[in-house]
Design a protein around this motif. Structure first.
Motif, PDB file in Angstrom:
ATOM      1  N   CYS A   1       1.013  -1.234   0.125  1.00  0.00           N
ATOM      2  CA  CYS A   1      -0.043  -0.117  -0.024  1.00  0.00           C
ATOM      3  C   CYS A   1       0.852   1.161  -0.104  1.00  0.00           C
ATOM      4  O   CYS A   1       0.396   2.174  -0.630  1.00  0.00           O
ATOM      5  CB  CYS A   1      -0.883  -0.020   1.177  1.00  0.00           C
ATOM      6  N   LEU A   2       2.074   1.323   0.816  1.00  0.00           N
ATOM      7  CA  LEU A   2       2.972   2.318   0.673  1.00  0.00           C
ATOM      8  C   LEU A   2       3.465   2.587  -0.494  1.00  0.00           C
ATOM      9  O   LEU A   2       3.740   3.726  -1.085  1.00  0.00           O
ATOM     10  CB  LEU A   2       3.996   2.359   1.891  1.00  0.00           C
ATOM     11  N   LYS A   3       3.668   1.497  -1.614  1.00  0.00           N
ATOM     12  CA  LYS A   3       4.335   1.806  -2.798  1.00  0.00           C
ATOM     13  C   LYS A   3       3.343   2.379  -3.711  1.00  0.00           C
ATOM     14  O   LYS A   3       3.903   2.623  -4.895  1.00  0.00           O
ATOM     15  CB  LYS A   3       4.917   0.406  -3.288  1.00  0.00           C
ATOM     16  N   VAL A   4       2.205   2.487  -3.316  1.00  0.00           N
ATOM     17  CA  VAL A   4       1.061   3.006  -4.503  1.00  0.00           C
ATOM     18  C   VAL A   4       1.463   4.333  -4.703  1.00  0.00           C
ATOM     19  O   VAL A   4       1.250   5.168  -5.763  1.00  0.00           O
ATOM     20  CB  VAL A   4      -0.420   2.830  -3.772  1.00  0.00           C
ATOM     21  N   TYR A   5       2.270   5.106  -3.610  1.00  0.00           N
ATOM     22  CA  TYR A   5       2.489   6.422  -3.789  1.00  0.00           C
ATOM     23  C   TYR A   5       3.452   6.482  -5.141  1.00  0.00           C
ATOM     24  O   TYR A   5       3.301   7.553  -5.836  1.00  0.00           O
ATOM     25  CB  TYR A   5       3.403   7.152  -2.660  1.00  0.00           C
ATOM     26  N   TRP A   6       4.389   5.720  -5.285  1.00  0.00           N
ATOM     27  CA  TRP A   6       5.284   5.507  -6.261  1.00  0.00           C
ATOM     28  C   TRP A   6       4.564   5.386  -7.547  1.00  0.00           C
ATOM     29  O   TRP A   6       4.951   6.115  -8.563  1.00  0.00           O
ATOM     30  CB  TRP A   6       6.576   4.585  -5.997  1.00  0.00           C
ATOM     31  N   VAL A   7       3.598   4.666  -7.626  1.00  0.00           N
ATOM     32  CA  VAL A   7       2.983   4.243  -8.834  1.00  0.00           C
ATOM     33  C   VAL A   7       1.980   5.747  -9.204  1.00  0.00           C
ATOM     34  O   VAL A   7       1.885   5.934 -10.216  1.00  0.00           O
ATOM     35  CB  VAL A   7       1.932   3.026  -8.600  1.00  0.00           C
ATOM     36  N   ALA A   8       1.642   6.218  -8.144  1.00  0.00           N
ATOM     37  CA  ALA A   8       0.754   7.578  -8.540  1.00  0.00           C
ATOM     38  C   ALA A   8       1.769   8.610  -9.053  1.00  0.00           C
ATOM     39  O   ALA A   8       1.340   9.079 -10.084  1.00  0.00           O
ATOM     40  CB  ALA A   8       0.238   8.082  -7.190  1.00  0.00           C
ATOM     41  N   LEU A   9       3.097   8.505  -8.597  1.00  0.00           N
ATOM     42  CA  LEU A   9       3.979   9.503  -9.222  1.00  0.00           C
ATOM     43  C   LEU A   9       4.288   9.181 -10.545  1.00  0.00           C
ATOM     44  O   LEU A   9       4.248  10.179 -11.543  1.00  0.00           O
ATOM     45  CB  LEU A   9       5.142   9.543  -8.285  1.00  0.00           C
TER      46      LEU A   9
END
Length: 158
Positions: A145-153
């Protein structure tokens, strides 16, 4: 010349170029065109993406392990990422989110501290809420779930 010297020389050259480049304010039309070209990304999109991925990870953990507790642990790990992020998104997009740039920076730091504190508290109480607790499943749910930030970027970059 060593590799270390070469890197520092390149860094100094880049810094000198940055100082030499004059600052140019954009006219209103160019600034508007730039805003339209790069619209802001809603934090709620990231929170919803985290929640959806958390549900998927929990279902996978349950189906792979065959244990309901592993799925619940993964779901709780996702909640440790999603709930504080939702709280911060609410705080940053609420009616008090406007104001001066300095006020927004302080607000961001405050909400980031609240988010980190809530995450830590949720992890501390996990052993009392989930019995039996599967730490690997919980951590996988949290990390994904925390890695979703990188995907959003990456989505925004395109």
């Amino acid at each position: 010349m060593s590799e270390r010297t070469t890197r520092s020389d390149r860094w100094l050259d880049d810094a000198e170029e940055d100082r030499a480049a004059p600052f140019k304010a954009l006219p209103r039309q160019e600034a508007q065109a730039l805003r339209e070209k790069q619209p802001p990304v809603s934090p709620w999109r990231g929170v919803l993406s985290q929640a959806g991925l958390g549900l998927l990870i929990a279902a996978l953990a349950w189906s792979i392990s065959g244990e309901r507790s592993a799925g619940l642990s993964a779901l709780y790990g996702a909640a440790v990422g999603v709930m504080p992020a939702a709280l911060m998104a609410r705080g940053m997009t609420g009616r008090l989110a406007g104001g001066s740039p300095q006020g927004r920076a302080v607000s961001f730091m405050l909400w980031q501290a609240v988010k980190a504190g809530l995450s830590v508290c949720m992890l501390v109480v996990a052993p009392w809420l989930l019995r039996p607790l599967h730490w690997p499943a919980l951590l996988v749910g949290l990390v994904v779930c925390l890695k979703v930030y990188w995907v959003a970027l990456r989505w925004r970059g395109r």
